[in-house]
Write an enzyme that holds these catalytic residues in place. Structure first.
Site, PDB file in Angstrom:
ATOM      1  N   ARG A  46      38.068  29.040  46.868  1.00 29.05           N
ATOM      2  CA  ARG A  46      36.800  29.673  45.959  1.00 29.05           C
ATOM      3  C   ARG A  46      37.401  29.428  45.199  1.00 29.05           C
ATOM      4  O   ARG A  46      39.006  29.630  44.103  1.00 29.05           O
ATOM      5  CB  ARG A  46      37.190  31.026  46.413  1.00 29.05           C
ATOM      6  CG  ARG A  46      36.150  32.323  45.906  1.00 29.05           C
ATOM      7  CD  ARG A  46      37.413  32.930  44.614  1.00 29.05           C
ATOM      8  NE  ARG A  46      36.735  33.933  44.239  1.00 29.05           N
ATOM      9  CZ  ARG A  46      36.203  35.077  43.745  1.00 29.05           C
ATOM     10  NH1 ARG A  46      38.014  34.944  42.851  1.00 29.05           N
ATOM     11  NH2 ARG A  46      36.348  35.987  43.080  1.00 29.05           N
TER      12      ARG A  46
ATOM     13  N   THR B 267      44.978  34.539  36.727  1.00 26.68           N
ATOM     14  CA  THR B 267      44.795  35.074  38.204  1.00 26.68           C
ATOM     15  C   THR B 267      45.387  33.964  39.432  1.00 26.68           C
ATOM     16  O   THR B 267      45.419  33.185  39.096  1.00 26.68           O
ATOM     17  CB  THR B 267      43.324  35.388  38.056  1.00 26.68           C
ATOM     18  OG1 THR B 267      43.480  36.589  39.414  1.00 26.68           O
ATOM     19  CG2 THR B 267      42.574  35.031  38.775  1.00 26.68           C
TER      20      THR B 267
ATOM     21  N   THR C 114      37.503  41.291  34.678  1.00 25.60           N
ATOM     22  CA  THR C 114      38.842  41.589  35.614  1.00 25.60           C
ATOM     23  C   THR C 114      37.235  41.626  36.212  1.00 25.60           C
ATOM     24  O   THR C 114      36.762  42.768  36.263  1.00 25.60           O
ATOM     25  CB  THR C 114      39.509  42.657  34.862  1.00 25.60           C
ATOM     26  OG1 THR C 114      40.623  42.437  36.329  1.00 25.60           O
ATOM     27  CG2 THR C 114      39.226  43.911  34.288  1.00 25.60           C
ATOM     28  N   GLY C 115      37.523  41.939  37.501  1.00 26.77           N
ATOM     29  CA  GLY C 115      36.844  42.550  38.810  1.00 26.77           C
ATOM     30  C   GLY C 115      36.845  41.303  39.506  1.00 26.77           C
ATOM     31  O   GLY C 115      36.765  39.795  39.916  1.00 26.77           O
TER      32      GLY C 115
ATOM     33  N   THR D 296      43.697  41.248  37.786  1.00 27.95           N
ATOM     34  CA  THR D 296      44.054  39.799  36.776  1.00 27.95           C
ATOM     35  C   THR D 296      44.014  40.139  35.274  1.00 27.95           C
ATOM     36  O   THR D 296      43.181  41.261  34.530  1.00 27.95           O
ATOM     37  CB  THR D 296      42.645  39.112  36.941  1.00 27.95           C
ATOM     38  OG1 THR D 296      41.837  38.866  37.777  1.00 27.95           O
ATOM     39  CG2 THR D 296      42.305  37.923  35.599  1.00 27.95           C
TER      40      THR D 296
ATOM     41  N   GLY E 250      34.993  38.451  40.472  1.00 26.65           N
ATOM     42  CA  GLY E 250      34.240  37.284  40.236  1.00 26.65           C
ATOM     43  C   GLY E 250      33.136  36.649  40.528  1.00 26.65           C
ATOM     44  O   GLY E 250      32.615  36.207  39.699  1.00 26.65           O
TER      45      GLY E 250
ATOM     46  N   SER F  70      48.451  39.841  41.722  1.00 18.31           N
ATOM     47  CA  SER F  70      46.967  38.897  41.862  1.00 18.31           C
ATOM     48  C   SER F  70      47.196  38.152  40.844  1.00 18.31           C
ATOM     49  O   SER F  70      46.172  37.509  40.088  1.00 18.31           O
ATOM     50  CB  SER F  70      46.276  40.367  41.909  1.00 18.31           C
ATOM     51  OG  SER F  70      46.938  40.965  40.830  1.00 18.31           O
TER      52      SER F  70
ATOM     53  N   GLY G 186      36.968  31.673  40.698  1.00 22.12           N
ATOM     54  CA  GLY G 186      36.302  32.682  40.427  1.00 22.12           C
ATOM     55  C   GLY G 186      36.136  32.644  38.954  1.00 22.12           C
ATOM     56  O   GLY G 186      35.684  31.757  38.537  1.00 22.12           O
ATOM     57  N   ASP G 187      36.030  33.558  38.391  1.00 20.16           N
ATOM     58  CA  ASP G 187      35.216  33.948  36.313  1.00 20.16           C
ATOM     59  C   ASP G 187      36.427  33.533  35.950  1.00 20.16           C
ATOM     60  O   ASP G 187      35.662  33.093  34.812  1.00 20.16           O
ATOM     61  CB  ASP G 187      35.202  35.182  36.548  1.00 20.16           C
ATOM     62  CG  ASP G 187      35.599  36.144  36.412  1.00 20.16           C
ATOM     63  OD1 ASP G 187      36.702  36.325  37.652  1.00 20.16           O
ATOM     64  OD2 ASP G 187      36.281  37.204  35.803  1.00 20.16           O
TER      65      ASP G 187
HETATM   66  C1  SD4 Z   1      38.654  36.958  40.148  1.00 17.68           C
HETATM   67  N1  SD4 Z   1      38.049  38.212  38.577  1.00 17.68           N
HETATM   68  O1  SD4 Z   1      39.336  36.003  40.817  1.00 17.68           O
HETATM   69  C2  SD4 Z   1      39.167  37.345  39.664  1.00 17.68           C
HETATM   70  C3  SD4 Z   1      39.498  38.770  40.606  1.00 17.68           C
HETATM   71  C4  SD4 Z   1      40.403  40.054  39.991  1.00 17.68           C
HETATM   72  O2  SD4 Z   1      40.280  41.123  38.729  1.00 17.68           O
HETATM   73  O3  SD4 Z   1      41.572  40.055  40.191  1.00 17.68           O
HETATM   74  N2  SD4 Z   1      39.973  40.819  38.690  1.00 17.68           N
HETATM   75  O4  SD4 Z   1      37.583  37.114  40.589  1.00 17.68           O
END
Ligand code: SD4
Length: 326
Positions: free
Chosen positions: A215, A205, A238-239, A187, A241, A84, A217-218
């Site tokens: 796409r 990430t 994390t999580g 991430t 996005g 990841s 993410g955050d």
């Molecule tokens: C995202 N936040 O690209 C990241 C994804 C992720 O732990 O793996 N977060 O959305």
């Protein structure tokens, strides 16, 4: 649009991670983490432990806190077992791995790259954007061209054996399922405070596995995946996005701390805000990690499973985060 694409688009709208064992809303956990010595490094997930160790080595060698957060997460970007973060990460639905990263200092300087291909260390490219351009963010082909102009070698665009195998398996059904908490390796967000009290943070990430091509993410969005202010503190996320961007998660936490909340209270409030602004919350994981300039620490997640590494010169250990749902 192919049937596969239509299906994925629909699945994206009602994201589909089922987390077993969620029964009821739990009352928020009170601040549990106390003040820690300086320098202090906090990093998301299990890979935070070696990343913190690399960051601490950098500090011991005389590096700045910015060097520490850059080199700390480079360790994760190098980790071939990690699916990841870095070019070995799981690809998008077209089979291409694209990377997002950001870096920020407590004086407001920041840089990020989004949707970038073939760059082994997007965090270092983000730092170059911060230090060598008048911009904050470079994306896609422009980011890649900037890297080439800076003499960064382009990596061969080839999936790692583990990622290839996973992608081939995914293609059988082509279902979009944002699997977060991937074996507790997701991430990496790192926030740090140097011995002089200066703050810095980094986030890198490969984003959500099997995301739509393009796409973002955050993680590369300043204020969403990362925010740092020497006057107050720092936060990273994390999580999922999309859910984190919707509430400007990291900025929100720093602003709540500015208003007097502890890092723990601020993380809990940000999770509550995120829950209130996102449908299908049972299917969404997100976790926040924060410190204030006094060296107090906070962490909180939507669902169980989030953990982080807390490192100082004398100790580097994993800590489990509390979560809103139990
Ligand atoms: C995202 N936040 O690209 C990241 C994804 C992720 O732990 O793996 N977060 O959305």
């Amino acid at each position: 649009m192919s049937e596969r694409r239509k299906f994925i688009k629909q699945s994206l709208m009602g994201s589909a991670l089922i987390i077993p064992g969620i029964q009821s809303l739990a009352s928020p956990v009170k601040p549990a983490l106390s003040k820690v010595e300086k320098p202090l490094l906090l990093s998301t997930w299990n890979h935070g432990l070696p990343a913190n160790a690399a960051a601490i080595e950098k500090l011991k060698a005389g590096g700045s806190i910015t060097d520490a957060v850059e080199y700390g997460v480079r360790d994760t970007e190098n980790d071939l077992s990690n699916l990841s973060v870095g070019l070995q990460g799981l690809p998008d639905r077209e089979g291409i791995t694209t990377l997002d990263a950001s870096i920020m200092n407590g004086d407001g300087s920041c840089g990020s790259v989004a949707f970038v291909r073939q760059v082994k260390h997007p965090i270092s490219l983000a730092r170059m954007v911060m230090e060598q351009t008048p911009h904050v963010m470079l994306a896609g082909e422009g980011a890649r061209q900037f890297a080439m102009a800076e003499g960064i070698p382009m990596e061969k665009e080839e999936l790692s054996p583990k990622a290839k195998e996973a992608y081939e398996r995914w293609k059988v059904k082509s279902q979009y399922k944002p699997v977060i908490n991937i074996e507790n390796h997701d991430t990496i967000g790192m926030i740090g405070m140097g011995a002089d009290g200066k703050l810095s943070g980094s986030c890198t990430t490969s984003g959500l596995a099997y995301k739509m091509h393009g796409r973002v993410g955050d993680s590369p969005i300043i204020g969403a995946g990362l925010y740092v202010d020497d006057e107050v503190g720092a936060a990273t996320a994390t999580g999922l996005g999309e859910a984190i961007i919707r509430v400007c998660g990291s900025f929100l936490i720093v602003e709540l701390m500015r208003q007097g909340r502890s890092p723990q209270e601020a993380c809990e409030e940000a999770v509550r805000r995120l829950i209130s602004k996102n449908k299908n919350i049972k299917d969404i994981q997100a976790g926040f990690l924060a410190m204030n300039k006094e060296g107090e620490v906070g962490a909180y997640a939507v669902h169980p499973g989030f953990n982080f590494a807390q490192g100082t010169l004398s100790k580097n250990e994993m800590i489990d985060s509390n979560s809103h749902f139990k």
